[in-house]
Structure formats: C-alpha cells, structure tokens
Design a protein around this motif. Structure first.
Motif, PDB file in Angstrom:
ATOM      1  N   UNK A 147       0.829  -1.211   0.000  1.00 58.72           N
ATOM      2  CA  UNK A 147       0.000   0.000   0.000  1.00 58.72           C
ATOM      3  C   UNK A 147       0.859   1.254   0.000  1.00 58.72           C
ATOM      4  N   UNK A 148       1.954   1.223   0.746  1.00 64.75           N
ATOM      5  CA  UNK A 148       2.853   2.380   0.785  1.00 64.75           C
ATOM      6  C   UNK A 148       3.483   2.631  -0.584  1.00 64.75           C
ATOM      7  N   UNK A 149       3.854   1.577  -1.282  1.00 61.80           N
ATOM      8  CA  UNK A 149       4.403   1.719  -2.639  1.00 61.80           C
ATOM      9  C   UNK A 149       3.376   2.363  -3.562  1.00 61.80           C
ATOM     10  N   UNK A 150       2.130   1.906  -3.495  1.00 58.53           N
ATOM     11  CA  UNK A 150       1.071   2.472  -4.337  1.00 58.53           C
ATOM     12  C   UNK A 150       0.808   3.929  -3.973  1.00 58.53           C
ATOM     13  N   UNK A 156       3.194  11.238  -3.670  1.00 61.71           N
ATOM     14  CA  UNK A 156       4.455  11.067  -2.947  1.00 61.71           C
ATOM     15  C   UNK A 156       4.619  11.957  -1.721  1.00 61.71           C
ATOM     16  N   UNK A 157       3.878  13.070  -1.647  1.00 60.57           N
ATOM     17  CA  UNK A 157       4.020  13.971  -0.496  1.00 60.57           C
ATOM     18  C   UNK A 157       3.051  13.632   0.642  1.00 60.57           C
ATOM     19  N   UNK A 170       2.442   5.786   7.851  1.00 61.13           N
ATOM     20  CA  UNK A 170       3.755   5.756   7.218  1.00 61.13           C
ATOM     21  C   UNK A 170       3.847   6.848   6.171  1.00 61.13           C
ATOM     22  N   UNK A 171       5.062   7.302   5.916  1.00 61.24           N
ATOM     23  CA  UNK A 171       5.278   8.310   4.894  1.00 61.24           C
ATOM     24  C   UNK A 171       6.596   8.029   4.200  1.00 61.24           C
TER      25      UNK A 171
END
Length: 171
Positions: A147-150, A156-157, A170-171
C-alpha cells in the motif's frame, strides 16, 4: 500454532541472542512475528511433518504457486520468516543459519521484488477461477509495504494511514 510456539521463540532467542537476531534478520523470534517459531514448534511436536516438508512457505507463495506454477515470494513476506536478511535485503540467510533450524535453501521460494512478474495464470487456475489463462501475475507483498508503494506513486508527499489489526501511519 503461532501462540503455541512461545517456548520455541524463547529457545530461539536464548540460543542466538536478541541482538544477533536483530542484526541478522531485523526481527526477533516472537510467536506471530516470524514463522520460524511455528516451524520449530512443528519440529518439536510433529517431527514427521517437519522432516517430510518439501517446502517452507507462507500462504502468499502457495497462492502464487497455485496460479502460476512458480514458487516465489517477495521480500516483505520473506522478512516474516526469520530466515531472510531484512536489514540488507540481500536474500535468504546462509546455509549455516538455515541448517541450525533444519531448513535447506531448496525448501524456500525464490525471492523476487514485490512489483515483479511472478508468472502467468496457468491452465488449471484459469479453469478453477474463471480468470483468463496466460494473464500476468505480479508477485505482490504484505499489505502495508504494498500500500505504501502504491500511495507513494499516487501522492508522494502524502502519508498513508492503514487501519486493521494495528494502526499504522507511514510516509
């Protein structure tokens, strides 16, 4: 099974040491945290099952194998085994590490990046599922890293908030 492996988790920690576990795998032996504790439970309580197992894989790899005929997993799933070099993402640990737990490299799936090609839907899976034979299957991975990759591709920000068994930002 995972909760029942508390004795094995303690034995694994005591035999190798918590610091070495963290430095080598990025994890510590905790029931439900790494699957090696369950493997060790099987070895102690169902030795025939452990001795005759052709492969040691997570459900993720079983599904990919069923769909494509390729025994693969991704780094996020490999990290949950306790047998993968998570800090350096360099693959399965050496034969000396695996051997002390009665596991061989040939019993483990090939590790491929989460966004890589795992194979194509095979004939049997196409018939069973109604999916089109030959369509590509992506290796995928664990929920939060995938999910973080997507999210990173889309915004991206932004930060990602996932709610489920645990709450993760997560960021």
């Amino acid at each position: 099974l995972f909760r029942g492996s508390q004795v094995q988790a303690k034995e694994l920690t005591e035999s190798i040491g918590q610091e070495r576990w963290l430095a080598t795998t990025g994890n510590i032996p905790a029931p439900g945290g790494i699957s090696l504790t369950a493997h060790q439970w099987l070895a102690a309580n169902r030795p025939r099952v452990a001795a005759e197992a052709a492969h040691w894989v997570h459900l993720h790899a079983v599904i990919l194998y069923s769909l494509t005929g390729n025994l693969v997993t991704d780094p996020t799933q490999a990290a949950y085994t306790g047998l993968y070099d998570t800090p350096h993402a360099s693959g399965w640990l050496g034969d000396d590490w695996l051997g002390q737990f009665g596991i061989t490299r040939s019993q483990l799936p090939e590790v491929r990046p989460s966004d890589s090609f795992a194979g194509r839907i095979n004939h049997e899976s196409a018939e069973l599922t109604g999916l089109t034979e030959g369509i590509p299957v992506v290796t995928g991975g664990a929920d939060v890293p995938t999910a973080l990759t997507a999210a990173e591709e889309l915004l991206p920000e932004a930060a990602l908030n996932m709610s489920g068994t645990t709450e993760i930002v997560a960021a």
